[in-house]
Motif scaffolding. Structure first.
Motif, mmCIF file in Angstrom:
data_model
loop_
_atom_site.group_PDB
_atom_site.id
_atom_site.type_symbol
_atom_site.label_atom_id
_atom_site.label_comp_id
_atom_site.label_asym_id
_atom_site.label_seq_id
_atom_site.Cartn_x
_atom_site.Cartn_y
_atom_site.Cartn_z
ATOM 1 N N ARG A 296 -0.501 -2.649 3.134
ATOM 2 C CA ARG A 296 0.320 -2.833 1.929
ATOM 3 C C ARG A 296 1.621 -3.564 2.214
ATOM 4 O O ARG A 296 2.061 -4.388 1.417
ATOM 5 C CB ARG A 296 0.594 -1.489 1.243
ATOM 6 C CG ARG A 296 -0.648 -0.967 0.587
ATOM 7 C CD ARG A 296 -0.439 0.269 -0.249
ATOM 8 N NE ARG A 296 -1.697 0.592 -0.889
ATOM 9 C CZ ARG A 296 -2.023 0.204 -2.112
ATOM 10 N NH1 ARG A 296 -1.174 -0.496 -2.828
ATOM 11 N NH2 ARG A 296 -3.201 0.528 -2.620
ATOM 12 N N LEU B 184 -4.005 -7.819 -0.690
ATOM 13 C CA LEU B 184 -4.418 -6.550 -0.072
ATOM 14 C C LEU B 184 -5.717 -6.705 0.696
ATOM 15 O O LEU B 184 -5.901 -6.128 1.767
ATOM 16 C CB LEU B 184 -4.588 -5.471 -1.152
ATOM 17 C CG LEU B 184 -3.365 -4.623 -1.455
ATOM 18 C CD1 LEU B 184 -3.653 -3.722 -2.646
ATOM 19 C CD2 LEU B 184 -2.957 -3.776 -0.252
ATOM 20 N N ARG B 185 -6.614 -7.479 0.150
ATOM 21 C CA ARG B 185 -7.889 -7.656 0.838
ATOM 22 C C ARG B 185 -7.756 -8.658 1.987
ATOM 23 O O ARG B 185 -8.384 -8.509 3.016
ATOM 24 C CB ARG B 185 -8.984 -8.093 -0.138
ATOM 25 C CG ARG B 185 -9.203 -7.114 -1.279
ATOM 26 C CD ARG B 185 -10.024 -5.878 -0.899
ATOM 27 N NE ARG B 185 -9.526 -5.081 0.208
ATOM 28 C CZ ARG B 185 -8.582 -4.138 0.099
ATOM 29 N NH1 ARG B 185 -8.011 -3.887 -1.055
ATOM 30 N NH2 ARG B 185 -8.194 -3.439 1.142
ATOM 31 N N HIS C 162 -1.617 -9.887 -5.920
ATOM 32 C CA HIS C 162 -1.415 -8.695 -5.089
ATOM 33 C C HIS C 162 -2.754 -8.121 -4.630
ATOM 34 O O HIS C 162 -2.922 -7.751 -3.461
ATOM 35 C CB HIS C 162 -0.618 -7.657 -5.885
ATOM 36 C CG HIS C 162 -0.279 -6.433 -5.108
ATOM 37 N ND1 HIS C 162 -0.969 -5.252 -5.239
ATOM 38 C CD2 HIS C 162 0.667 -6.209 -4.153
ATOM 39 C CE1 HIS C 162 -0.439 -4.357 -4.414
ATOM 40 N NE2 HIS C 162 0.540 -4.897 -3.745
ATOM 41 N N ALA C 163 -3.714 -8.050 -5.535
ATOM 42 C CA ALA C 163 -5.042 -7.526 -5.168
ATOM 43 C C ALA C 163 -5.675 -8.406 -4.089
ATOM 44 O O ALA C 163 -6.307 -7.910 -3.150
ATOM 45 C CB ALA C 163 -5.938 -7.464 -6.404
ATOM 46 N N VAL D 217 2.843 -11.542 -0.920
ATOM 47 C CA VAL D 217 3.071 -11.802 -2.349
ATOM 48 C C VAL D 217 4.473 -12.395 -2.540
ATOM 49 O O VAL D 217 4.657 -13.377 -3.266
ATOM 50 C CB VAL D 217 2.939 -10.509 -3.177
ATOM 51 C CG1 VAL D 217 3.350 -10.761 -4.631
ATOM 52 C CG2 VAL D 217 1.515 -9.983 -3.132
ATOM 53 N N GLN D 218 5.444 -11.809 -1.874
ATOM 54 C CA GLN D 218 6.816 -12.321 -1.996
ATOM 55 C C GLN D 218 6.887 -13.769 -1.533
ATOM 56 O O GLN D 218 7.460 -14.624 -2.209
ATOM 57 C CB GLN D 218 7.774 -11.479 -1.147
ATOM 58 C CG GLN D 218 8.098 -10.144 -1.777
ATOM 59 C CD GLN D 218 9.456 -9.608 -1.302
ATOM 60 O OE1 GLN D 218 10.170 -10.262 -0.568
ATOM 61 N NE2 GLN D 218 9.790 -8.410 -1.730
ATOM 62 N N GLU E 30 2.518 -7.082 0.499
ATOM 63 C CA GLU E 30 3.714 -7.305 -0.334
ATOM 64 C C GLU E 30 4.555 -8.450 0.223
ATOM 65 O O GLU E 30 5.101 -9.250 -0.542
ATOM 66 C CB GLU E 30 4.519 -6.004 -0.429
ATOM 67 C CG GLU E 30 3.798 -4.950 -1.280
ATOM 68 C CD GLU E 30 4.585 -3.662 -1.436
ATOM 69 O OE1 GLU E 30 5.639 -3.516 -0.766
ATOM 70 O OE2 GLU E 30 4.146 -2.805 -2.220
#
Lengths: 236, 91
Positions: A76, A69-70, A65-66, A83-84, A80
């Motif tokens: 966000r 984000l970058r 996740h981190a 990530v999913q 997300e």
């Protein structure tokens, strides 16, 4: 799978997803205590059947996740989604993952490839570069000050900086440097793992990482001096 | 300032290896050499201390980037959906 095993899977998946299980921390650095995990309640309602997925892949959720984000410049929602997509893809291909190898570099590789593929698709659809978008509009949502009592001058220097300044400084790094730094210093990947994820030689990982850290620290130092947080005229 | 003596590496050498030392990427011998240097060198120790503070700080930044509880719930549901879709495909 027996009922006992099933519940063990549910408990593990839930504890990981609720942040109650921390992944291993880089051995060369000190472990930082994490805040207590929020109580999410017993909403699991099912189990991830893929053997080992909950125990081995899900602990890397926060690190991935981190990274996203970058990659997404602090967007966000996009992070997300990424990530999913990463974990859904990892689950789908979990049976092809060679057990005993580095699951985190495998996950980060999936994540980066998914991002690059999505970005290329988006580019071709919009016919304009990503830089024209507004990637950092929500970068600072929900961030908190990192200020806390500082026990020594070195700690004081960093403790006066706040999250958004650092996030901005990281995002301002050239992408090649930023990716290496985020994978190492936020994601805790070692040099070999980063080399695998980014498909570059270990020597290149080292040179980019060291230059990225120098650039980042220089920017933070400039900011700290400008704001009167620190008086560090030469390299600290 | 430590001069090359009694098998001690120089300050330049210690600083050159500092990040690899902190990243636990050195071999045991090289690591021990840097460790011995840092234990006695007043010039290099502050740099080591500063970089350790940097890593502690970055860990706190990473904590601020953790997935939210709401997102964790969504992800868990999404994984279960993906799993059932896969099972349906395989039937």
């Amino acid at each position: 799978m027996s009922r006992t095993e099933l519940w063990a899977q549910v408990r593990m998946a839930w504890s990981v997803l609720s942040g109650q299980v921390a992944h291993e921390v880089h051995p060369g650095r000190e472990r930082i205590e994490v805040a207590p995990a929020p109580d999410l309640g017993p909403e699991a309602g099912g189990a991830i059947a893929a053997e080992g997925f909950a125990e081995e892949a899900l602990p890397w959720l926060d690190a991935v996740h981190a990274f996203t984000l970058r990659l997404t410049g602090g967007d966000r929602d996009a992070a997300e989604d990424l990530v999913q997509d990463t974990f859904v893809r990892a689950l789908r291909f979990w049976h092809t993952f060679e057990r005993g190898t580095h699951v985190r570099s495998w996950l980060f590789t999936i994540c980066r490839n998914t991002f690059l593929h999505g970005r290329d698709s988006a580019r071709s659809r919009r016919e304009k570069p990503l830089a024209d978008m507004d990637p950092r509009a929500e970068a600072l949502v929900g961030i908190r000050s990192l200020g806390r009592p500082a026990p020594d001058p070195e700690e004081e220097f960093f403790s006066r900086l706040i999250h958004d300044e650092v996030v901005d400084a990281i995002d301002a790094l050239p992408p090649d440097f930023r990716d290496v730094l985020v994978l190492s210093d936020l994601g805790d990947l070692n040099y070999a793992e980063i080399a695998t994820v980014l498909e570059i030689p270990v020597g290149t990982v080292k040179s980019r990482l060291f230059r990225a850290r120098r650039q980042l620290q220089e920017r933070l130092r400039e900011f700290a001096v400008r704001e009167g947080y620190a008086d560090v005229p030469e390299e600290a | 300032m430590i001069r090359r003596a009694m098998g001690m590496i120089s300050c330049d050498e210690a600083m050159r290896r500092l990040w690899e030392f902190l990243d636990a990427e050195l071999g045991p011998e090289e690591e021990a050499e840097v460790q011995r240097h840092l234990e006695v060198c007043e010039k290099c120790y502050p740099q080591y201390d500063f970089q350790r503070a940097y890593f502690r700080f970055m860990h706190r930044v990473a904590e601020g980037e953790r997935a939210t509880p709401a997102f964790r719930r969504r992800l868990f549901r999404r994984l279960l959906e993906a799993q059932s879709a896969e099972e349906d495909r395989n039937e």
